[in-house]
Design an enzyme around this catalytic site. Structure first.
Site, short mmCIF file in Angstrom:
data_model
loop_
_atom_site.label_atom_id
_atom_site.label_comp_id
_atom_site.label_asym_id
_atom_site.label_seq_id
_atom_site.Cartn_x
_atom_site.Cartn_y
_atom_site.Cartn_z
N HIS A 1 -45.48 17.65 35.18
CA HIS A 1 -46.50 16.80 35.79
C HIS A 1 -46.08 15.33 35.69
CE1 HIS A 1 -49.28 15.56 32.17
NE2 HIS A 1 -48.03 15.50 31.83
N CYS B 1 -45.85 8.38 30.85
CA CYS B 1 -46.40 9.56 31.52
C CYS B 1 -46.36 9.40 33.03
CB CYS B 1 -47.84 9.82 31.07
SG CYS B 1 -47.95 10.21 29.32
N HIS C 1 -42.27 14.71 33.96
CA HIS C 1 -41.81 15.35 32.74
C HIS C 1 -42.59 16.66 32.64
CE1 HIS C 1 -45.37 13.05 31.70
NE2 HIS C 1 -45.53 13.83 30.65
N HIS D 1 -44.57 19.98 29.84
CA HIS D 1 -45.09 20.43 28.55
C HIS D 1 -45.13 21.95 28.49
CE1 HIS D 1 -46.43 16.39 27.44
NE2 HIS D 1 -46.97 16.26 28.63
N ASP E 1 -47.77 28.31 35.64
CA ASP E 1 -46.55 28.48 34.86
C ASP E 1 -45.32 28.17 35.71
OD1 ASP E 1 -45.10 29.10 32.54
OD2 ASP E 1 -44.75 31.14 33.25
N HIS E 2 -44.43 27.34 35.16
CA HIS E 2 -43.20 26.93 35.85
C HIS E 2 -43.49 26.22 37.17
CE1 HIS E 2 -41.24 29.19 32.71
NE2 HIS E 2 -40.10 28.65 33.07
N GLU F 1 -51.94 20.05 25.09
CA GLU F 1 -50.84 19.52 25.89
C GLU F 1 -49.59 19.40 25.04
OE1 GLU F 1 -51.29 16.35 29.26
OE2 GLU F 1 -50.70 15.31 27.44
#
Lengths: 137, 137, 137, 137, 137, 137
Positions: free
Chosen positions: A16, A35, A41, A43, A81-82, A126
């Site tokens: 994100h 951010c 980047h 998480h 996811d991914h 997070e």
């Protein structure tokens, strides 16, 4: 019958970038810092979904926790996811993917889909040190 | 005096099988799946017991947490550790050992035995991803 | 090319009882204590499988860790999860299911099935405080 | 003097996409699957750096672990945290950011910068279930 | 018979201060920083003791892990728990209680007391991010 | 706007001794046991601070969690880390440093310093098994 809360914890990894298109670059940088790096980047998120209901005297279950797991996988984790949360998820279009906003949107994905139990909270880690919780209010 | 909640976390390992004797085999299998395998399986349970009370101005304690630990060991963990929950524990006779039912029974084992503090919740982790919580209602 | 070790961690829940049929009851009790309770108990096991190989310059992988995960699921976890290790698993027949014996048998299930990498170790957590490791010697 | 190993664990969050520009889209998808999604995703990485040396009889230290922490922060974590590993880090240009490749590059960033101790290993957790380790060979 | 490594993890809380009486205050402060505060501070230590041996074909044990636990409790944890490591422990007199020195002294407390197995390593976590390991060399 | 709870988890190590100067030695020993050893001991504390507020529609934040982290570091962790809680911290003078008393004092250090959000709770882990929570009542 006694009322019990049941929680399922699940995992997903996603990318994100925090960014408000109504802000100019300078303000995005001032508000969101690293951010807001343009390339993004990511998480490893941990999500905990809690429901409450009466224990069924025949089964001893509030609900089969596998049903809760499957619901969260189908409507939330499988789509996040991914993925890149800024662009890849239809129900996050136009949402700045802060942990707070994600928790609210995840709640909205789940709240009408649980028969016979009440959705109590969505908790989203997070990082191992940052947690948000939304309870629908 | 300020009111503070004190939680003690303990560990035990036990075996169990989910099963309702009023169901036939097919229905037990349909409702409980692999959890109903006749030979049973087991878990490392983590239990968190929370009490609330005013801080004693002389000791700075709500209660000595070792007293809470000893109580839970005596009345709960010592009887459940390395036991088969379907057959070995007197106060679980006739109880289908789902996490929900276990949390309620553990509450009942503790609730009358805590002087000067209020039992707030029993939380039981059956796996690192599945949690139930009972608060006495 | 550099050699790197890759580890996948997986989870399963199972029941077991420690018992040597060549011992009488008294000796089983003396050697295994509560672990020998006739009705059995169980654990949430965590398993870590480590392989080593050269990094493929085209992919940057030693191996696709999903391939390692699938292998361990197919040959080990899928057969042990929610099983009673004394009776339900064909390749554990006649094995006293101590953590040591389980680690050796898991190694044997995996060692011939990994192409192009070397199996380095099988680590098995029986509880968060008890760990065994087998390296094939 | 006794030889002791000292490990420091650190944390960073980063984005990445697995991709080989010499592969066409179909092959990238076949080899890397969801890890190759064009918009990228990300992880909370945990890194463990281990060094070995003799205990200094005057200080009782192999090295001041804060010096190890600062070195890894300066040369590794400070450059990777909240970065996109495909584009933002100078010393990762042209590197496909698999966990294996990252561990090797992190080793190379550290190996000449530790006086008086030997670098033993770099361990990198990409998720709580996936770990790689590089020891310099 | 196969050789397996068995590890037991234990916990203790203790106080300490890093300090070399041969240094003056300024040098103690320069070398040890806040760790040298005269009033001391403390930690929750986690200790992992690993032994190796052949699996006994009769028991399936390398050793009964409860015997390892009891030994470490008797000779190490029971003396260090809730103690001040600079003054309260006879076998630490004159030792500057760095993690490195503690690991070596713990090794020395255990190495002659394990029949039939080989002591492989003592690992000591001073914090969740700082670890030392001593293997007897 | 939806109301969300935001939690930041931080870490510090400190020494302490439980002791009431109005008690004689015998009573201190009876009430506090090993926690009252005159030389003190210590812990790795984990602290979780939770605030609640409406999500800002422009930023998607309840508050920037780094602001919460910095506040807790400045007013709490920076003063407690590597300190002896009986003597080194000005705002703990005269306080018996039980976990309960520490949680109340930490709350008091924070409650007037959070603009635009409500302080919900201070949770303090003294060990991985002992937790207290204070909510300001």
């Amino acid at each position: 019958m006694p009322k019990v809360r049941v929680t399922r914890r699940l995992h997903f990894a996603a990318g994100h970038r925090l960014h408000n298109p109504a802000f100019d670059d300078e303000r995005n940088q001032a508000v969101f810092g690293a951010c807001s790096n343009p390339q993004g980047h990511g998480h490893n998120y941990e999500i905990e979904v809690t429901v409450e209901g009466e224990v069924d005297p025949e089964t001893g279950y509030v609900l089969d926790v596998k049903r809760l797991r499957d619901l969260v996988n189908d409507r939330v984790v499988g789509e996040m996811d991914h993925a890149n949360l800024n662009v890849d998820v239809a129900w996050l279009q136009g949402v700045n993917p802060t942990a707070e906003n994600l928790a609210v949107q995840i709640w909205n994905r789940l709240v009408g889909h649980l028969d016979g139990v009440r959705l109590v909270s969505v908790r989203l880690w997070e990082t191992p040190r940052n947690l948000v919780e939304y309870c629908g209010e």
